[in-house]
Design a protein around this motif. Structure first.
Motif, PDB file in Angstrom:
ATOM      1  N   TYR A 162       0.680  -1.183   0.077  1.00 42.97           N
ATOM      2  CA  TYR A 162       0.085  -0.050  -0.080  1.00 42.97           C
ATOM      3  C   TYR A 162       0.829   1.225   0.024  1.00 42.97           C
ATOM      4  CZ  TYR A 162      -3.892  -3.083   1.535  1.00 42.97           C
ATOM      5  OH  TYR A 162      -4.776  -4.069   1.460  1.00 42.97           O
ATOM      6  N   PRO A 163       0.339   2.301  -0.392  1.00 41.56           N
ATOM      7  CA  PRO A 163       1.103   3.738  -0.662  1.00 41.56           C
ATOM      8  C   PRO A 163       1.701   3.888   1.179  1.00 41.56           C
ATOM      9  CG  PRO A 163      -1.012   3.909  -1.741  1.00 41.56           C
ATOM     10  CD  PRO A 163      -0.804   2.649  -0.994  1.00 41.56           C
ATOM     11  N   LEU A 164       3.038   4.350   0.933  1.00 43.50           N
ATOM     12  CA  LEU A 164       3.820   4.543   2.532  1.00 43.50           C
ATOM     13  C   LEU A 164       3.205   5.874   3.052  1.00 43.50           C
ATOM     14  CD1 LEU A 164       7.278   3.242   1.897  1.00 43.50           C
ATOM     15  CD2 LEU A 164       5.203   1.980   2.714  1.00 43.50           C
ATOM     16  N   THR A 165       3.273   5.686   4.286  1.00 42.30           N
ATOM     17  CA  THR A 165       3.112   6.820   5.289  1.00 42.30           C
ATOM     18  C   THR A 165       4.558   7.140   5.718  1.00 42.30           C
ATOM     19  OG1 THR A 165       1.005   5.959   6.138  1.00 42.30           O
ATOM     20  CG2 THR A 165       2.070   7.849   7.327  1.00 42.30           C
ATOM     21  N   GLY A 166       5.406   6.171   5.915  1.00 42.06           N
ATOM     22  CA  GLY A 166       6.895   6.646   6.350  1.00 42.06           C
ATOM     23  C   GLY A 166       7.581   5.701   6.101  1.00 42.06           C
ATOM     24  N   VAL A 167       8.888   5.718   5.843  1.00 42.22           N
ATOM     25  CA  VAL A 167       9.877   4.728   5.690  1.00 42.22           C
ATOM     26  C   VAL A 167      10.922   4.414   7.121  1.00 42.22           C
ATOM     27  CG1 VAL A 167      11.878   4.118   4.159  1.00 42.22           C
ATOM     28  CG2 VAL A 167       9.870   5.430   3.267  1.00 42.22           C
ATOM     29  N   GLY A 168      10.763   3.339   7.261  1.00 39.97           N
ATOM     30  CA  GLY A 168      11.764   2.776   8.366  1.00 39.97           C
ATOM     31  C   GLY A 168      11.446   3.538   9.682  1.00 39.97           C
TER      32      GLY A 168
END
Length: 213
Positions: A162-168
């Motif tokens: 799904y579309p990301l909100t935040g990475v790592g």
């Protein structure tokens, strides 16, 4: 295999919040955490629409229609609470002033990536709100969610689809079946809930999980 309910999970999360923390509770299930914070500890709740010092949900008949959280739910304000402009609130979120935020999720990857604002379905209404700001700005991002979707798919995944909100950004995931820490090697089982076993979790998630020593 059974886990625990959302109210029990909210109480479990509340136990882990250190005294003196500044905390944002995301829209939905995370707001339940406010009702279970230990008595006598100073934990300062922030809501992105401009309140610092939020309390528990109001008792029936004592609702102030002008006092709401970011999800438009009625809330209370503790003595000493402060109200401020939306822009100042987002400055707190983006500036690293929040110790913990508790967010819901559609998916969390083994690298700590978070997808919680859209499933990418055609015609879905964009609703990211302040989630991106919280995911990147808070010192610790905790996720509160069911382990499985309604169709039985795992919300813990190797990679988000799904579309990301935040990475790592996610450091810990609280689910109805277990609590997980996100490490460099993927998900580590911090605590089993209900009568769940690690073998069952691996079967449900199709992931190799590290057990806490």
């Amino acid at each position: 295999m059974t886990g625990i309910g959302r109210v029990e999970l909210a109480a479990r999360i509340a136990q882990d919040i250190p005294e003196g923390s500044y905390v944002n509770l995301g829209i939905g299930a995370p707001t339940l955490v406010a009702n279970h914070l230990p008595e006598g500890l100073e934990i300062i709740l922030h809501t992105e629409n401009g309140l610092l010092g939020m309390g528990r949900a109001p008792e029936p008949g004592r609702v102030d229609p002008d006092l709401i959280n970011a999800g438009k739910q009625p809330v209370t304000a503790l003595p000493g609470a402060a109200y401020f402009h939306h822009a100042d609130s987002f400055g707190m979120m983006r500036g690293g002033h929040l110790d913990i935020c508790v967010l819901g999720a559609f998916q969390v990857s083994s690298a700590g990536d978070l997808a919680n604002w859209s499933t990418g379905a055609p015609g879905a209404i964009p609703a990211v709100g302040g989630a991106m700001d919280l995911a990147i700005g808070a010192k610790n991002v905790w996720v509160m969610t069911d382990l499985l979707t309604r169709d039985g798919s795992s919300k813990l995944v190797a990679e988000c689809t799904y579309p990301l909100t935040g990475v790592g950004c996610v450091s810990r995931v609280y689910t109805d079946r277990a609590v997980f820490d996100v490490t460099d090697g993927g998900f580590r089982v911090r605590e089993l809930l209900g009568d769940t076993t690690v073998a069952e979790l691996e079967q449900l998630t199709a992931l190799t999980l590290e057990e806490r020593s």
